[in-house]
Design a protein around this motif. Structure first.
Motif, short mmCIF file in Angstrom:
data_model
loop_
_atom_site.label_atom_id
_atom_site.label_comp_id
_atom_site.label_asym_id
_atom_site.label_seq_id
_atom_site.Cartn_x
_atom_site.Cartn_y
_atom_site.Cartn_z
N UNK A 139 0.83 -1.20 0.00
CA UNK A 139 0.00 0.00 0.00
C UNK A 139 0.87 1.26 0.00
N UNK A 140 0.30 2.32 -0.51
CA UNK A 140 1.00 3.60 -0.47
C UNK A 140 1.14 4.04 0.99
N UNK A 141 2.32 4.55 1.33
CA UNK A 141 2.56 4.94 2.71
C UNK A 141 3.17 6.33 2.78
N UNK A 142 2.91 6.98 3.90
CA UNK A 142 3.45 8.31 4.14
C UNK A 142 4.96 8.22 4.40
N UNK A 143 5.70 9.15 3.80
CA UNK A 143 7.13 9.24 4.05
C UNK A 143 7.43 10.47 4.90
N UNK A 144 6.97 11.63 4.43
CA UNK A 144 7.25 12.88 5.14
C UNK A 144 6.25 13.94 4.71
N UNK A 145 5.98 14.88 5.61
CA UNK A 145 5.13 16.02 5.29
C UNK A 145 5.78 17.30 5.80
N UNK A 146 5.33 18.40 5.24
CA UNK A 146 5.77 19.71 5.72
C UNK A 146 4.61 20.67 5.60
N UNK A 147 4.29 21.35 6.68
CA UNK A 147 3.16 22.27 6.67
C UNK A 147 3.51 23.56 5.96
N UNK A 148 2.51 24.39 5.78
CA UNK A 148 2.76 25.69 5.16
C UNK A 148 3.73 26.52 5.98
N UNK A 149 3.73 26.29 7.29
CA UNK A 149 4.63 27.02 8.18
C UNK A 149 6.01 26.41 8.28
N UNK A 150 6.20 25.27 7.61
CA UNK A 150 7.53 24.66 7.58
C UNK A 150 7.76 23.59 8.63
N UNK A 151 6.73 23.14 9.30
CA UNK A 151 6.89 22.08 10.30
C UNK A 151 6.92 20.72 9.61
N UNK A 152 8.01 19.98 9.80
CA UNK A 152 8.11 18.68 9.14
C UNK A 152 7.61 17.54 10.02
#
Length: 118
Positions: free
Chosen positions: A44-57
């Motif tokens: 299945x597709x899985x999350x690796x990384x995210x970053x918010x509009x404010x730059x929080x990873x």
């Protein structure tokens, strides 16, 4: 027309590095949470990384300390720096944009292949 275009994938040896880029157009990039996901064959597709509009990873446990997500709002681009690559990182990597304000909008890129092999 909204487009998310990934680039930077390829073949790399174990322990090597790659940097993925995702260039966005047709959206107000600065109000989107951007993310990288991956899908290996028969998984299945899985999350690796995210970053918010404010730059929080945020990172999946499997990549913490090895991968770094960043964004350049002036270039409408999100990056994924991948170091110490392992064979289990082999997958198609997808870029995702999620609008942080109503109405909610979610967009995906077409994916870029990353293969880690000797």
């Amino acid at each position: 027309q909204v487009q998310l275009v990934e680039s930077g994938g390829g073949l790399v040896q174990p322990g090597g590095s790659l940097r993925l880029s995702c260039s966005a157009s047709g959206i107000i990039f600065s109000i989107y949470t951007m993310g990288w996901y991956r899908q290996a064959p028969d998984k299945q597709r899985e999350l690796v990384a995210t970053i918010t509009s404010g730059g929080t990873p945020g990172y999946a446990d499997s990549v913490k300390g090895r991968f770094t997500i960043s964004r350049d709002n002036a270039k409408n681009t999100v990056y994924l720096q991948m170091n110490s690559l392992r064979s289990e990182d082999t997958a198609v990597y997808y870029c995702k944009g999620s609008k942080e304000r109503l109405p909610i909008r979610v967009y995906w890129g077409q994916g870029t292949q990353v293969t880690v092999s000797s």
